[in-house]
Motif scaffolding. Sequence first.
Motif, PDB file in Angstrom:
ATOM      1  N   MET A   1      -4.923 -16.362  14.387  1.00  0.00           N
ATOM      2  CA  MET A   1      -4.337 -17.672  14.151  1.00  0.00           C
ATOM      3  C   MET A   1      -2.829 -17.649  14.399  1.00  0.00           C
ATOM      4  SD  MET A   1      -4.467 -19.993  10.674  1.00  0.00           S
ATOM      5  CE  MET A   1      -6.252 -19.920  10.646  1.00  0.00           C
ATOM      6  N   ILE A   2      -2.339 -18.674  15.098  1.00  0.00           N
ATOM      7  CA  ILE A   2      -0.898 -18.791  15.332  1.00  0.00           C
ATOM      8  C   ILE A   2      -0.220 -19.166  14.015  1.00  0.00           C
ATOM      9  CG2 ILE A   2       0.895 -20.094  16.541  1.00  0.00           C
ATOM     10  CD1 ILE A   2      -1.096 -20.479  18.820  1.00  0.00           C
ATOM     11  N   PRO A   3       0.841 -18.465  13.632  1.00  0.00           N
ATOM     12  CA  PRO A   3       1.518 -18.786  12.361  1.00  0.00           C
ATOM     13  C   PRO A   3       2.128 -20.185  12.398  1.00  0.00           C
ATOM     14  CG  PRO A   3       2.209 -16.642  13.213  1.00  0.00           C
ATOM     15  CD  PRO A   3       1.441 -17.307  14.306  1.00  0.00           C
ATOM     16  N   ASP A   4       2.117 -20.819  11.262  1.00  0.00           N
ATOM     17  CA  ASP A   4       2.829 -22.095  11.157  1.00  0.00           C
ATOM     18  C   ASP A   4       4.337 -21.869  11.259  1.00  0.00           C
ATOM     19  OD1 ASP A   4       0.573 -23.804  10.752  1.00  0.00           O
ATOM     20  OD2 ASP A   4       0.442 -23.077   8.690  1.00  0.00           O
ATOM     21  N   VAL A   5       4.803 -20.829  10.589  1.00  0.00           N
ATOM     22  CA  VAL A   5       6.244 -20.562  10.533  1.00  0.00           C
ATOM     23  C   VAL A   5       6.506 -19.074  10.720  1.00  0.00           C
ATOM     24  CG1 VAL A   5       8.358 -20.722   9.147  1.00  0.00           C
ATOM     25  CG2 VAL A   5       6.609 -22.498   8.931  1.00  0.00           C
ATOM     26  N   SER A   6       7.468 -18.763  11.578  1.00  0.00           N
ATOM     27  CA  SER A   6       7.981 -17.396  11.701  1.00  0.00           C
ATOM     28  C   SER A   6       9.306 -17.332  10.952  1.00  0.00           C
ATOM     29  CB  SER A   6       8.208 -17.031  13.175  1.00  0.00           C
ATOM     30  OG  SER A   6       7.018 -17.102  13.915  1.00  0.00           O
TER      31      SER A   6
ATOM     32  N   GLY B   1      14.626 -11.334  16.694  1.00  0.00           N
ATOM     33  CA  GLY B   1      13.537 -11.980  15.975  1.00  0.00           C
ATOM     34  C   GLY B   1      12.985 -13.181  16.713  1.00  0.00           C
ATOM     35  N   ILE B   2      13.860 -13.975  17.307  1.00  0.00           N
ATOM     36  CA  ILE B   2      13.420 -15.149  18.068  1.00  0.00           C
ATOM     37  C   ILE B   2      12.525 -14.724  19.233  1.00  0.00           C
ATOM     38  CG2 ILE B   2      14.209 -17.032  19.565  1.00  0.00           C
ATOM     39  CD1 ILE B   2      16.763 -17.141  17.798  1.00  0.00           C
ATOM     40  N   LYS B   3      12.865 -13.606  19.873  1.00  0.00           N
ATOM     41  CA  LYS B   3      12.105 -13.142  21.044  1.00  0.00           C
ATOM     42  C   LYS B   3      10.640 -12.893  20.722  1.00  0.00           C
ATOM     43  CE  LYS B   3      15.934 -10.799  23.425  1.00  0.00           C
ATOM     44  NZ  LYS B   3      16.481  -9.459  23.800  1.00  0.00           N
ATOM     45  N   ILE B   4      10.354 -12.387  19.524  1.00  0.00           N
ATOM     46  CA  ILE B   4       8.960 -12.030  19.230  1.00  0.00           C
ATOM     47  C   ILE B   4       8.268 -13.031  18.312  1.00  0.00           C
ATOM     48  CG2 ILE B   4       9.547  -9.590  19.475  1.00  0.00           C
ATOM     49  CD1 ILE B   4       9.040  -9.357  16.424  1.00  0.00           C
ATOM     50  N   ALA B   5       8.994 -14.055  17.871  1.00  0.00           N
ATOM     51  CA  ALA B   5       8.387 -15.051  16.986  1.00  0.00           C
ATOM     52  C   ALA B   5       7.286 -15.802  17.724  1.00  0.00           C
ATOM     53  CB  ALA B   5       9.455 -16.026  16.488  1.00  0.00           C
ATOM     54  N   THR B   6       6.196 -16.072  17.032  1.00  0.00           N
ATOM     55  CA  THR B   6       5.064 -16.766  17.650  1.00  0.00           C
ATOM     56  C   THR B   6       4.726 -18.078  16.951  1.00  0.00           C
ATOM     57  OG1 THR B   6       3.472 -15.546  16.273  1.00  0.00           O
ATOM     58  CG2 THR B   6       4.044 -14.593  18.426  1.00  0.00           C
ATOM     59  N   GLY B   7       5.389 -18.380  15.839  1.00  0.00           N
ATOM     60  CA  GLY B   7       5.094 -19.600  15.101  1.00  0.00           C
ATOM     61  C   GLY B   7       5.585 -20.842  15.829  1.00  0.00           C
ATOM     62  N   LYS B   8       5.006 -21.984  15.479  1.00  0.00           N
ATOM     63  CA  LYS B   8       5.482 -23.244  16.041  1.00  0.00           C
ATOM     64  C   LYS B   8       6.889 -23.532  15.543  1.00  0.00           C
ATOM     65  CE  LYS B   8       4.476 -28.171  16.510  1.00  0.00           C
ATOM     66  NZ  LYS B   8       3.547 -29.300  16.197  1.00  0.00           N
TER      67      LYS B   8
END
Length: 320
Positions: A2-7, A76-83
């Motif tokens: 599942m894609i995270p809601d928030v990173s 951190g932004i580079k690997i974040a996957t949340g919307k």
Amino acid sequence: MMIPDVSIIVPVYNVEDYVFECINSLINQTLHNIEIIVVDDGSTDASLDVINKFSDIRIKVISKRNGGLSSARNEGIKIATGKYIAFLDSDDWVEPFAYKTLLDAAIRCNSDIVVCGFYLAYETYSKKITPSSIDNLNIKTEPQYLSKIKVAAWDKLYKRSLFIDNDITYPQGLYYEDTPTTIPLLLKSNVITIIDDPLIYYRQRDGSITKEMKFNNKCFDIYKGLDIIYSFIDEATYKDDHIKRAIDSVYVKKCLIDNIVRVSKYSLQSKYLWDIKRRFFNKNISLLRLYLSKKEFLFSFFILYFPEIIVVKFLDKYIK
């Protein structure tokens, strides 16, 4: 998966006494579908040992050579996957319902950015800071609000696409890196929502950039930060006079007022007053056209146009 809601991105550097409280507040969020990206920026203390004691699968740990706060956030932004993306400083902590509240507001208003209130967390007490609530704000059409929004990274929830689509990153090597990043993000947002809920505990402690015991010339990095913003509005074709006026208002608050107060706290106003004034006059800014409070206008006018001997004496007496 599942894609995270928030990173949630947490830069860490030598905070072994505080980082447990920070991470613990994140793993206990009522919003469960999150990823916690901890970026260890070359800590030399036991910070990483504390972090590795957590077994929550939502925690991703990156270890890198020390590069500063901006570098850590950018990784951190580079690997974040949340919307959505949020930032939390590693000596701060949040309410259990913090990111659920922010996400609910973002979904309700289809917000690009949600801003919240916070607590100034002192050792023995906390002071609540609550902004006025606004559901649907667009800085491009209401630029007078620009200088009223705190430029900190950590009191906001952002659509990740704001960073990715506009190639916005934190400038490395600068003090006060939040200003030249937050303002372009605000300008690129179509919907900004402000909620008055205080959700974050912003720890007040000695040793932070804003509380250094000795004067540091890096405080003048704020000029470079504003130059980045002026370049951004030119490149982004924000030629509107009202937007330029709003950026000029930020310049007065950050580069004139804040710098005068800062050097005066170290009794260095006589050394730096003329240079601060010269930089202002070179910008050809008219105070009368700015979005300033009466107090900000009067203080700026006094600094700029009263005899320097009077200004220096006043600052020596009243600014500590």
